[in-house]
Motif scaffolding. Structure first.
Motif, PDB file in Angstrom:
ATOM      1  N   PHE A  79      19.719 -17.152   6.120  1.00 23.10           N
ATOM      2  CA  PHE A  79      18.263 -17.273   6.037  1.00 23.10           C
ATOM      3  C   PHE A  79      17.759 -15.890   5.651  1.00 23.10           C
ATOM      4  CE2 PHE A  79      14.165 -18.803   6.590  1.00 23.10           C
ATOM      5  CZ  PHE A  79      13.458 -18.213   7.621  1.00 23.10           C
ATOM      6  N   THR A  80      17.093 -15.795   4.501  1.00 19.66           N
ATOM      7  CA  THR A  80      16.733 -14.468   3.996  1.00 19.66           C
ATOM      8  C   THR A  80      15.232 -14.280   3.915  1.00 19.66           C
ATOM      9  OG1 THR A  80      16.804 -15.217   1.694  1.00 19.66           O
ATOM     10  CG2 THR A  80      18.851 -14.348   2.625  1.00 19.66           C
ATOM     11  N   LEU A  81      14.837 -13.023   4.036  1.00 22.68           N
ATOM     12  CA  LEU A  81      13.456 -12.604   3.833  1.00 22.68           C
ATOM     13  C   LEU A  81      13.471 -11.598   2.686  1.00 22.68           C
ATOM     14  CD1 LEU A  81      10.430 -12.435   4.790  1.00 22.68           C
ATOM     15  CD2 LEU A  81      11.138 -10.473   6.173  1.00 22.68           C
ATOM     16  N   LYS A  82      12.703 -11.896   1.646  1.00 21.55           N
ATOM     17  CA  LYS A  82      12.615 -11.000   0.499  1.00 21.55           C
ATOM     18  C   LYS A  82      11.237 -10.370   0.446  1.00 21.55           C
ATOM     19  CE  LYS A  82      14.092 -12.363  -3.629  1.00 21.55           C
ATOM     20  NZ  LYS A  82      14.077 -13.012  -4.975  1.00 21.55           N
ATOM     21  N   ILE A  83      11.216  -9.073   0.256  1.00 15.67           N
ATOM     22  CA  ILE A  83       9.949  -8.373   0.012  1.00 15.67           C
ATOM     23  C   ILE A  83      10.028  -7.858  -1.412  1.00 15.67           C
ATOM     24  CG2 ILE A  83       8.321  -6.624   0.814  1.00 15.67           C
ATOM     25  CD1 ILE A  83       9.850  -6.559   3.475  1.00 15.67           C
ATOM     26  N   ARG A  84       9.116  -8.320  -2.252  1.00 21.79           N
ATOM     27  CA  ARG A  84       9.253  -8.108  -3.700  1.00 21.79           C
ATOM     28  C   ARG A  84       9.027  -6.660  -4.117  1.00 21.79           C
ATOM     29  NH1 ARG A  84       9.051 -13.518  -4.674  1.00 21.79           N
ATOM     30  NH2 ARG A  84       7.187 -14.077  -3.537  1.00 21.79           N
ATOM     31  N   SER A  85       8.002  -6.058  -3.687  1.00 21.07           N
ATOM     32  CA  SER A  85       7.663  -4.699  -4.080  1.00 21.07           C
ATOM     33  C   SER A  85       7.202  -3.966  -2.821  1.00 21.07           C
ATOM     34  CB  SER A  85       6.544  -4.716  -5.131  1.00 21.07           C
ATOM     35  OG  SER A  85       6.162  -3.393  -5.475  1.00 21.07           O
ATOM     36  N   THR A  86       8.133  -3.262  -2.207  1.00 18.24           N
ATOM     37  CA  THR A  86       7.871  -2.712  -0.879  1.00 18.24           C
ATOM     38  C   THR A  86       6.802  -1.621  -0.904  1.00 18.24           C
ATOM     39  OG1 THR A  86       9.789  -1.266  -1.218  1.00 18.24           O
ATOM     40  CG2 THR A  86      10.112  -3.256   0.118  1.00 18.24           C
TER      41      THR A  86
ATOM     42  N   GLU B 141      -1.134 -14.334   8.257  1.00 18.27           N
ATOM     43  CA  GLU B 141      -1.870 -13.608   7.205  1.00 18.27           C
ATOM     44  C   GLU B 141      -1.029 -12.482   6.610  1.00 18.27           C
ATOM     45  OE1 GLU B 141      -6.319 -14.169   9.203  1.00 18.27           O
ATOM     46  OE2 GLU B 141      -5.342 -12.214   9.181  1.00 18.27           O
ATOM     47  N   ILE B 142      -0.096 -11.977   7.391  1.00 16.71           N
ATOM     48  CA  ILE B 142       0.745 -10.884   6.911  1.00 16.71           C
ATOM     49  C   ILE B 142       1.641 -11.366   5.768  1.00 16.71           C
ATOM     50  CG2 ILE B 142       2.530  -9.226   7.563  1.00 16.71           C
ATOM     51  CD1 ILE B 142       1.585  -9.627  10.478  1.00 16.71           C
ATOM     52  N   PHE B 143       2.067 -12.595   5.850  1.00 11.62           N
ATOM     53  CA  PHE B 143       3.046 -13.163   4.911  1.00 11.62           C
ATOM     54  C   PHE B 143       2.330 -13.521   3.620  1.00 11.62           C
ATOM     55  CE2 PHE B 143       7.350 -14.716   4.484  1.00 11.62           C
ATOM     56  CZ  PHE B 143       7.261 -15.685   3.500  1.00 11.62           C
ATOM     57  N   ASP B 144       2.105 -12.502   2.776  1.00 13.43           N
ATOM     58  CA  ASP B 144       1.390 -12.746   1.524  1.00 13.43           C
ATOM     59  C   ASP B 144       2.387 -12.997   0.387  1.00 13.43           C
ATOM     60  OD1 ASP B 144       0.534  -9.200   1.234  1.00 13.43           O
ATOM     61  OD2 ASP B 144       2.407 -10.264   0.827  1.00 13.43           O
ATOM     62  N   ASP B 145       1.897 -12.942  -0.837  1.00 15.10           N
ATOM     63  CA  ASP B 145       2.731 -13.289  -1.994  1.00 15.10           C
ATOM     64  C   ASP B 145       3.904 -12.331  -2.203  1.00 15.10           C
ATOM     65  OD1 ASP B 145      -0.074 -14.432  -4.037  1.00 15.10           O
ATOM     66  OD2 ASP B 145       1.077 -15.390  -2.437  1.00 15.10           O
TER      67      ASP B 145
END
Lengths: 115, 114
Positions: free
Chosen positions: B75-82, B59-63
């Motif tokens: 392997f990357t993790l992007k957070i769009r608007s922190t 549930e944490i992994f939202d849009d």
């Protein structure tokens, strides 16, 4: 309802003591049980791995799983100062199609073994 | 012994900015994961990735979040608007067969959002 509960401690013991660490859980579907050790600013490192109920021994470490009570334990014999770390329990239901095993962690117990 | 490598070890970013956390899994591993640990809290599952697609997410992994394996090794993790609440340790992990036994975690990236 919290799925995995673990007393965060801290737990302080003298060198040579037997350490007992425990977790309880609520999800009866958990089948895979692990103990990880985590040093400060490091990732979790797998210590013990058990499938379903029973005991497993590896050197000074013994892991126990009691699925009927939803209770798991890690015992450390002849504890050493180098055992000082945070110990995390983790568990999983099992593979979900192609997803592998998502782990559910306890909060971790901080252990200090004093010389 | 093979390692999972994460960079940077610490990143500070302003609220609203995009961040990319990078991981190099063990070379022959096939399953990749991101977890996070907010200070004083549990390590929490975010997402698993297999065969170039997301196979499970929490549930944490939202849009706001996305993952990518851009070149067969990273392997990357992007957070769009922190957001401030994204401040945490982010751990990458990989396994060969998807089993619990072979789980190897990286040392983590400490993300601080100010």
């Amino acid at each position: 309802q919290k799925e995995v509960e673990q007393d965060p401690g801290p737990l302080s013991v003298p060198e040579g003591a037997i350490v007992s660490l425990n977790c309880t859980y609520s999800n009866s579907a958990f089948q895979y049980f692990m103990w990880y050790r985590q040093y400060s600013r490091k990732g979790p490192e797998l210590l013990m791995y058990t499938y379903s109920s029973g005991n497993k021994e590896d050197g000074r470490f013994t892991a126990q799983v009691d699925k009927s009570s939803k209770y798991i334990s890690l015992f450390i014999r002849d504890s050493q100062p180098s055992d000082s770390a945070t110990y995390l329990c983790a568990m999983s239901v099992g593979p979900n199609s192609n997803s592998g095993y998502a782990l559910n962690f306890g909060k971790g117990t901080s252990l200090l073994v004093t010389p | 012994e093979p390692e999972v490598t994460q960079t940077p070890s610490h990143q500070v970013t302003q609220m609203g900015q995009e961040v990319i956390l990078r991981c190099v899994p063990i070379s022959n591993h096939l399953y990749f994961y991101w977890y996070r640990q907010i200070l004083g809290q549990k390590v929490e599952f975010l997402v698993s990735f297999y065969n170039n697609e997301i196979s499970e997410k929490s549930e944490i992994f939202d849009d706001q979040f996305s993952v990518e394996r851009p070149d067969g090794s990273n392997f990357t993790l992007k957070i769009r608007s922190t957001k401030l609440e994204d401040s945490a340790m982010y751990f990458c992990a990989s396994t060969l067969t998807g089993s619990n036994y072979g789980y190897t975690f990286g040392s983590g990236t400490r993300l601080t959002v100010v």
